[in-house]
Scaffold this motif. Structure first.
Motif, PDB file in Angstrom:
ATOM      1  N   TRP A  75       0.839  -1.195   0.000  1.00  0.00           N
ATOM      2  CA  TRP A  75       0.000   0.000   0.000  1.00  0.00           C
ATOM      3  C   TRP A  75       0.880   1.254   0.000  1.00  0.00           C
ATOM      4  CZ3 TRP A  75      -0.517   4.156   3.290  1.00  0.00           C
ATOM      5  CH2 TRP A  75      -1.663   4.924   3.164  1.00  0.00           C
ATOM      6  N   TYR A  76       1.823   1.323   0.909  1.00  0.00           N
ATOM      7  CA  TYR A  76       2.713   2.478   0.990  1.00  0.00           C
ATOM      8  C   TYR A  76       3.509   2.644  -0.308  1.00  0.00           C
ATOM      9  CZ  TYR A  76       6.772   5.297   2.053  1.00  0.00           C
ATOM     10  OH  TYR A  76       7.759   6.240   1.992  1.00  0.00           O
ATOM     11  N   ARG A  77       4.069   1.566  -0.816  1.00  0.00           N
ATOM     12  CA  ARG A  77       4.869   1.659  -2.046  1.00  0.00           C
ATOM     13  C   ARG A  77       4.035   2.150  -3.224  1.00  0.00           C
ATOM     14  NH1 ARG A  77       7.141  -2.765   0.583  1.00  0.00           N
ATOM     15  NH2 ARG A  77       5.825  -4.260  -0.523  1.00  0.00           N
ATOM     16  N   HIS A  78       2.774   1.737  -3.300  1.00  0.00           N
ATOM     17  CA  HIS A  78       1.885   2.195  -4.371  1.00  0.00           C
ATOM     18  C   HIS A  78       1.734   3.713  -4.319  1.00  0.00           C
ATOM     19  CE1 HIS A  78      -1.603   2.486  -6.997  1.00  0.00           C
ATOM     20  NE2 HIS A  78      -2.203   3.180  -6.040  1.00  0.00           N
ATOM     21  N   TYR A  79       1.390   4.228  -3.141  1.00  0.00           N
ATOM     22  CA  TYR A  79       1.158   5.663  -3.031  1.00  0.00           C
ATOM     23  C   TYR A  79       2.451   6.469  -3.062  1.00  0.00           C
ATOM     24  CZ  TYR A  79      -3.739   4.811  -2.501  1.00  0.00           C
ATOM     25  OH  TYR A  79      -5.046   4.432  -2.743  1.00  0.00           O
ATOM     26  N   ALA A  80       3.534   5.939  -2.535  1.00  0.00           N
ATOM     27  CA  ALA A  80       4.823   6.639  -2.630  1.00  0.00           C
ATOM     28  C   ALA A  80       5.226   6.772  -4.092  1.00  0.00           C
ATOM     29  CB  ALA A  80       5.890   5.893  -1.834  1.00  0.00           C
ATOM     30  N   SER A  81       4.965   5.752  -4.881  1.00  0.00           N
ATOM     31  CA  SER A  81       5.254   5.820  -6.316  1.00  0.00           C
ATOM     32  C   SER A  81       4.333   6.829  -7.006  1.00  0.00           C
ATOM     33  CB  SER A  81       5.083   4.427  -6.933  1.00  0.00           C
ATOM     34  OG  SER A  81       5.227   4.489  -8.324  1.00  0.00           O
ATOM     35  N   MET A  82       3.052   6.824  -6.648  1.00  0.00           N
ATOM     36  CA  MET A  82       2.077   7.735  -7.262  1.00  0.00           C
ATOM     37  C   MET A  82       2.460   9.189  -7.016  1.00  0.00           C
ATOM     38  SD  MET A  82      -2.031   8.034  -6.572  1.00  0.00           S
ATOM     39  CE  MET A  82      -2.594   6.694  -7.621  1.00  0.00           C
ATOM     40  N   PHE A  83       3.024   9.474  -5.833  1.00  0.00           N
ATOM     41  CA  PHE A  83       3.342  10.845  -5.453  1.00  0.00           C
ATOM     42  C   PHE A  83       4.850  11.090  -5.340  1.00  0.00           C
ATOM     43  CE2 PHE A  83      -1.025  10.345  -4.082  1.00  0.00           C
ATOM     44  CZ  PHE A  83      -1.599  11.515  -4.593  1.00  0.00           C
ATOM     45  N   ALA A  84       5.645  10.321  -6.042  1.00  0.00           N
ATOM     46  CA  ALA A  84       7.108  10.423  -5.937  1.00  0.00           C
ATOM     47  C   ALA A  84       7.591  11.850  -6.186  1.00  0.00           C
ATOM     48  CB  ALA A  84       7.775   9.452  -6.900  1.00  0.00           C
TER      49      ALA A  84
END
Length: 90
Positions: A75-84
């Protein structure tokens, strides 16, 4: 109100479910509502920001308190990638 959609697990059905979730999120936005970030990952970046305008700040704070990113999940990796592009300190 919480919506759960039954979905078969073939590619076409999963894409239909993703489209349906995005449409439901748009209805929530139109009615000053939001959705649960943890239920699925179908929301667009714009939908996340419409419902959770401070979300990039949350991700920045997470990195500030956990700079080695010891605690993370899919979950965190998905959103961290989305908002990198928004994760550099301000």
């Amino acid at each position: 109100v919480v919506f759960n959609l039954h979905s078969d697990h073939d590619a076409q059905s999963l894409e239909r479910s993703a489209d349906a979730f995005r449409a439901l999120i748009n209805l929530a936005i139109d009615n000053d509502g939001s959705y649960y970030l943890t239920y699925h990952r179908h929301a667009t970046r714009g939908q996340v920001l419409a419902c959770y305008p401070n979300f990039p700040g949350f991700l920045r704070a997470k990195r500030r308190y956990d700079p080695a990113e010891i605690f993370q999940s899919e979950w965190y990796r998905h959103y961290a990638s989305m908002f990198a592009d928004r994760l550099t300190p301000t």
